[in-house]
Scaffold this motif. Structure first.
Motif, mmCIF file in Angstrom:
data_model
loop_
_atom_site.group_PDB
_atom_site.id
_atom_site.type_symbol
_atom_site.label_atom_id
_atom_site.label_comp_id
_atom_site.label_asym_id
_atom_site.label_seq_id
_atom_site.Cartn_x
_atom_site.Cartn_y
_atom_site.Cartn_z
ATOM 1 N N ALA A 142 85.254 42.578 16.645
ATOM 2 C CA ALA A 142 86.368 41.762 17.110
ATOM 3 C C ALA A 142 86.644 42.042 18.581
ATOM 4 O O ALA A 142 86.244 43.071 19.121
ATOM 5 N N TYR A 143 87.342 41.112 19.201
ATOM 6 C CA TYR A 143 87.866 41.301 20.547
ATOM 7 C C TYR A 143 89.250 41.928 20.374
ATOM 8 O O TYR A 143 90.087 41.401 19.630
ATOM 9 N N VAL A 144 89.518 43.050 21.069
ATOM 10 C CA VAL A 144 90.730 43.814 20.792
ATOM 11 C C VAL A 144 91.464 44.171 22.088
ATOM 12 O O VAL A 144 90.864 44.635 23.054
ATOM 13 N N PHE A 145 92.785 43.950 22.063
ATOM 14 C CA PHE A 145 93.662 44.332 23.169
ATOM 15 C C PHE A 145 94.975 44.838 22.589
ATOM 16 O O PHE A 145 95.508 44.276 21.632
ATOM 17 N N ARG A 146 95.525 45.906 23.173
ATOM 18 C CA ARG A 146 96.865 46.396 22.818
ATOM 19 C C ARG A 146 97.390 47.184 24.000
ATOM 20 O O ARG A 146 96.741 48.117 24.475
ATOM 21 N N ALA A 147 98.582 46.796 24.471
ATOM 22 C CA ALA A 147 99.193 47.501 25.602
ATOM 23 C C ALA A 147 100.705 47.390 25.539
ATOM 24 O O ALA A 147 101.248 46.358 25.124
ATOM 25 N N GLY A 148 101.360 48.463 25.982
ATOM 26 C CA GLY A 148 102.812 48.487 26.039
ATOM 27 C C GLY A 148 103.298 48.648 27.468
ATOM 28 O O GLY A 148 102.690 49.355 28.269
ATOM 29 N N LEU A 149 104.402 47.979 27.762
ATOM 30 C CA LEU A 149 105.042 48.095 29.069
ATOM 31 C C LEU A 149 106.392 48.777 28.869
ATOM 32 O O LEU A 149 107.176 48.373 28.000
ATOM 33 N N PRO A 150 106.691 49.825 29.639
ATOM 34 C CA PRO A 150 107.962 50.526 29.473
ATOM 35 C C PRO A 150 109.138 49.670 29.940
ATOM 36 O O PRO A 150 109.030 48.908 30.896
ATOM 37 N N LEU A 151 110.232 49.808 29.232
ATOM 38 C CA LEU A 151 111.480 49.124 29.578
ATOM 39 C C LEU A 151 112.364 50.154 30.261
ATOM 40 O O LEU A 151 112.931 51.027 29.608
ATOM 41 N N LEU A 152 112.427 50.090 31.588
ATOM 42 C CA LEU A 152 113.004 51.177 32.382
ATOM 43 C C LEU A 152 114.486 51.048 32.679
ATOM 44 O O LEU A 152 115.090 51.972 33.226
ATOM 45 N N SER A 153 115.079 49.903 32.346
ATOM 46 C CA SER A 153 116.518 49.747 32.572
ATOM 47 C C SER A 153 117.100 48.801 31.532
ATOM 48 O O SER A 153 116.381 48.005 30.931
ATOM 49 N N SER A 154 118.412 48.913 31.327
ATOM 50 C CA SER A 154 119.064 48.058 30.341
ATOM 51 C C SER A 154 119.204 46.638 30.886
ATOM 52 O O SER A 154 119.147 46.409 32.085
ATOM 53 N N GLY A 155 119.374 45.706 29.976
ATOM 54 C CA GLY A 155 119.555 44.314 30.360
ATOM 55 C C GLY A 155 118.865 43.371 29.394
ATOM 56 O O GLY A 155 118.359 43.778 28.348
ATOM 57 N N THR A 156 118.837 42.095 29.768
ATOM 58 C CA THR A 156 118.195 41.060 28.961
ATOM 59 C C THR A 156 116.825 40.757 29.539
ATOM 60 O O THR A 156 116.686 40.536 30.748
ATOM 61 N N TYR A 157 115.825 40.761 28.678
ATOM 62 C CA TYR A 157 114.437 40.533 29.072
ATOM 63 C C TYR A 157 113.872 39.337 28.311
ATOM 64 O O TYR A 157 114.409 38.948 27.267
#
Length: 194
Positions: free
Chosen positions: A132-147
């Motif tokens: 299979a073709y596979v991707f997984r990545a996380g981006l840190p949420l460094l401050s509070s708020g609406t994203y």
């Protein structure tokens, strides 16, 4: 002399009028629809320091909508080494949405590659073990708020993710339209970080 110039001009016009200006024909692009290939690993709540993670697993054999025979991506694309797609993470600042830029050393990439180009370009390489073709990545949420997270930077599509095969120039380029969980009608996954 005038006849030679006219003959040359005529040949020139005929040769260029038969050029194909359709990029899809020129690049040999095929389109398919396979739902549910990209997911956002959602949480009930987010706190500063958590990560927003995108996951993509595309089996070599996929069931294309409306077809009874599975499509072999590897065979169709002459063994394309990877698939790519793009997404954008934005944070609300007053009435505006501002792209969130995460440095490479803070990205948590467990499969594939992720580049920050003002948007995020995700590459899912072919994994022979998983077939299979596979991707997984996380981006840190460094401050509070609406994203909010959306797919398809520079795309007019809001309800699909466009996965493109990185095929050799002489092979078919496959453009797979797929769905992702958690998107609202406008094509966004909106969430709050406390």
């Amino acid at each position: 002399m005038k006849k030679i110039v006219l003959l040359f001009l005529g040949l020139f016009v005929v040769s260029f009028s038969s050029c194909d200006t359709n990029d899809d024909d020129f690049y040999n692009t095929e389109y398919v629809r396979v739902n549910g290939l990209v997911t956002i690993e959602t949480q009930a709540s987010y706190a500063v320091g958590d990560k927003i993670t995108v996951n993509c697993v595309v089996d070599r054999l996929v069931n294309e909508l409306g077809q009874s025979t599975p499509l072999d991506i590897r065979k169709t694309t002459n063994n394309a080494p990877s698939l790519t797609f793009s997404y954008v993470l934005e944070k609300q600042n007053g009435s505006e949405w501002v792209p969130v830029s995460v440095p490479a050393n803070q990205m948590e990439v467990s499969s594939g590659q992720l580049q920050n180009l003002g948007f995020y370009l995700a590459t899912a390489p072919y994994d022979t073990v998983q077939d299979a073709y596979v991707f997984r990545a996380g981006l840190p949420l460094l401050s509070s708020g609406t994203y909010r997270l959306s797919y398809g930077y520079n795309s007019e599509e809001t309800d699909v993710v466009e996965l493109r095969s990185n095929s050799a120039s002489d092979a078919i380029t496959l453009l797979i339209y797929t769905t992702s969980n958690a998107l609202n009608n406008s094509g966004f996954y909106t969430f709050t970080v406390n």
